[in-house]
Scaffold this motif. Sequence first.
Motif, mmCIF file in Angstrom:
data_model
loop_
_atom_site.group_PDB
_atom_site.id
_atom_site.type_symbol
_atom_site.label_atom_id
_atom_site.label_comp_id
_atom_site.label_asym_id
_atom_site.label_seq_id
_atom_site.Cartn_x
_atom_site.Cartn_y
_atom_site.Cartn_z
ATOM 1 N N GLY A 57 0.371 -0.672 -0.185
ATOM 2 C CA GLY A 57 0.323 -0.014 0.300
ATOM 3 C C GLY A 57 0.516 1.237 0.069
ATOM 4 N N ASN A 58 0.234 2.380 0.357
ATOM 5 C CA ASN A 58 0.990 3.760 -0.343
ATOM 6 C C ASN A 58 0.103 4.636 -0.212
ATOM 7 N N VAL A 59 1.020 6.461 0.784
ATOM 8 C CA VAL A 59 0.282 7.019 0.715
ATOM 9 C C VAL A 59 1.374 8.114 0.574
ATOM 10 N N GLY A 60 0.067 9.151 0.125
ATOM 11 C CA GLY A 60 0.698 10.872 -0.491
ATOM 12 C C GLY A 60 0.464 11.970 -0.147
ATOM 13 N N TYR A 61 0.866 12.407 -0.709
ATOM 14 C CA TYR A 61 0.572 14.099 -0.914
ATOM 15 C C TYR A 61 0.991 14.439 -3.111
ATOM 16 N N GLY A 62 0.225 15.491 -3.061
ATOM 17 C CA GLY A 62 0.270 15.866 -5.085
ATOM 18 C C GLY A 62 0.271 16.826 -4.603
ATOM 19 N N TRP A 63 0.673 17.542 -6.020
ATOM 20 C CA TRP A 63 0.461 19.042 -5.872
ATOM 21 C C TRP A 63 0.940 19.248 -7.245
ATOM 22 N N SER A 64 0.395 20.523 -7.446
ATOM 23 C CA SER A 64 0.581 20.217 -9.981
ATOM 24 C C SER A 64 0.865 21.768 -9.367
ATOM 25 N N GLU A 65 1.715 21.427 -11.254
ATOM 26 C CA GLU A 65 1.868 22.711 -11.684
ATOM 27 C C GLU A 65 0.723 23.622 -12.333
ATOM 28 N N ASN A 66 1.017 24.648 -12.996
ATOM 29 C CA ASN A 66 -0.575 25.987 -13.649
ATOM 30 C C ASN A 66 -1.135 24.600 -14.177
ATOM 31 N N THR A 67 -2.402 24.911 -14.485
ATOM 32 C CA THR A 67 -3.413 23.802 -15.511
ATOM 33 C C THR A 67 -3.362 24.828 -16.893
ATOM 34 N N ASP A 68 -3.001 26.060 -16.894
ATOM 35 C CA ASP A 68 -2.404 26.593 -18.535
ATOM 36 C C ASP A 68 -4.154 26.488 -18.627
ATOM 37 N N PRO A 69 -5.196 27.231 -18.261
ATOM 38 C CA PRO A 69 -6.665 27.197 -19.045
ATOM 39 C C PRO A 69 -6.549 28.191 -20.312
ATOM 40 N N SER A 70 -6.273 27.562 -21.456
ATOM 41 C CA SER A 70 -6.906 28.253 -22.783
ATOM 42 C C SER A 70 -8.218 27.872 -23.704
ATOM 43 N N LEU A 71 -8.695 29.573 -23.471
ATOM 44 C CA LEU A 71 -10.157 29.636 -24.139
ATOM 45 C C LEU A 71 -10.744 29.930 -25.298
ATOM 46 N N THR A 72 -11.823 28.980 -25.342
ATOM 47 C CA THR A 72 -11.983 29.319 -26.859
ATOM 48 C C THR A 72 -13.773 29.295 -26.703
ATOM 49 N N VAL A 73 -13.942 30.405 -27.533
ATOM 50 C CA VAL A 73 -15.649 31.009 -27.298
ATOM 51 C C VAL A 73 -16.198 30.836 -28.693
ATOM 52 N N VAL A 74 -17.088 29.687 -29.012
ATOM 53 C CA VAL A 74 -18.228 29.798 -30.188
ATOM 54 C C VAL A 74 -19.655 30.707 -30.464
ATOM 55 N N ASN A 75 -19.263 31.438 -30.670
ATOM 56 C CA ASN A 75 -20.657 32.304 -30.662
ATOM 57 C C ASN A 75 -20.827 33.044 -32.041
ATOM 58 N N ARG B 28 -4.026 24.994 -9.154
ATOM 59 C CA ARG B 28 -3.470 24.461 -8.961
ATOM 60 C C ARG B 28 -3.432 22.635 -8.093
ATOM 61 N N PRO B 29 -3.787 22.304 -8.455
ATOM 62 C CA PRO B 29 -4.897 21.444 -8.031
ATOM 63 C C PRO B 29 -4.018 20.250 -7.233
ATOM 64 N N SER B 30 -4.169 20.150 -5.650
ATOM 65 C CA SER B 30 -3.811 19.784 -4.488
ATOM 66 C C SER B 30 -3.854 18.572 -4.119
ATOM 67 N N GLY B 31 -3.174 18.076 -3.460
ATOM 68 C CA GLY B 31 -4.348 17.158 -2.130
ATOM 69 C C GLY B 31 -3.403 15.689 -1.767
ATOM 70 N N VAL B 32 -4.153 14.554 -1.028
ATOM 71 C CA VAL B 32 -3.911 13.907 -0.593
ATOM 72 C C VAL B 32 -4.120 12.196 -1.549
ATOM 73 N N PHE B 33 -3.936 11.551 -1.660
ATOM 74 C CA PHE B 33 -4.304 10.011 -1.784
ATOM 75 C C PHE B 33 -3.443 9.154 -1.215
ATOM 76 N N GLY B 34 -3.700 8.032 -1.515
ATOM 77 C CA GLY B 34 -3.732 6.371 -1.209
ATOM 78 C C GLY B 34 -4.244 5.458 -2.506
ATOM 79 N N GLY B 35 -3.016 4.153 -2.033
ATOM 80 C CA GLY B 35 -4.006 3.036 -2.647
ATOM 81 C C GLY B 35 -2.880 1.815 -2.212
ATOM 82 N N GLY B 36 -3.220 1.432 -3.062
ATOM 83 C CA GLY B 36 -1.855 0.021 -3.029
ATOM 84 C C GLY B 36 -1.257 -0.432 -4.437
ATOM 85 N N GLN B 37 -0.308 -1.295 -4.482
ATOM 86 C CA GLN B 37 0.498 -1.708 -5.810
ATOM 87 C C GLN B 37 0.420 -2.784 -5.635
#
Length: 284
Positions: free
Chosen positions: A49-67, A95-104
């Motif tokens: 099993g495992n448990v840990g913490y993750g942090w994100s780089e920028n999500t860099d949103p890109s906009l598209t508008v159809v009008n 920057r999404p972040s948080g804990v996680f846990g599972g198995g291997q």
Amino acid sequence: MKNLLIAAAIVIVGVASAKAADLAAHHMYTKAPPPVAAVYDWTGFYIGGNVGYGWSENTDPSLTVVNPGGVGNIGPFLTTGLPGFSSGNLFPNLRPSGVFGGGQFGYDKQFGTWVLGAVADIQASDFKASALVTTPTTICCNANESLSAKIDWFGTVRGKVGYAANDWLFYGTGGLAYGEAQSTIGFACTPGGVGCGGIAFAGNASEVRVGWAAGAGISKAWGNWNVGAEYLHMDLGRSSVTALSINGAFTTTTITESQRFVEDMLRLTVNYKFGWGGPVVARY
């Protein structure tokens, strides 16, 4: 003749006795060989099993508008630099972040001091972020732009290449990654009224993304058990979410944001290795 045989026998016995004395003296003054060292063997299947913490780089949103046809007055709110809009599009960069846990589950094979292996894992996670940006305009009102990003679960299937220092293992790892990328988006004009012209959009999306993961780790063994620490970088690529009019005022207009789902993670692992029969005796 008889005397000759007796003399020969006496000589043979003397030579043998001298040789035996020499051998005894040699062994008396020769150092004992060094003790044979025991070396841990990493070969085998394992589960853990495992448990840990993750942090994100920028999500860099890109906009598209159809009008199509520039319906209504939505253009000034979504186009940078038009009169009356102070800053243009400002959908938040998350920057999404948080804990996680599972198995291997995995298998390692040791070749001398080198270890090759494969491992598959799956985790529940709480990587998430959301934000609302309110931008004032000089026309009449404010533009509210909201965005969220979340990964509820993810998994990897990776190869391993490691160096074993007895019951310590240092390794690099890399391979396939997959996970569920979720997004929500909202766009509205506030405080409402005639000046806002019914501008209100919302949407959500969820999809299983496939990407890659790579990292490095260290493990320490005690018999059948081993514990370790691992760093992993996971890239699931970009996922899009589209907002539609929630009041029917803009039936042909859509607002779409694509954003990256990338996580850096540190985790602790605990594994049980099957079939361990004790340390392997090193041969000198």
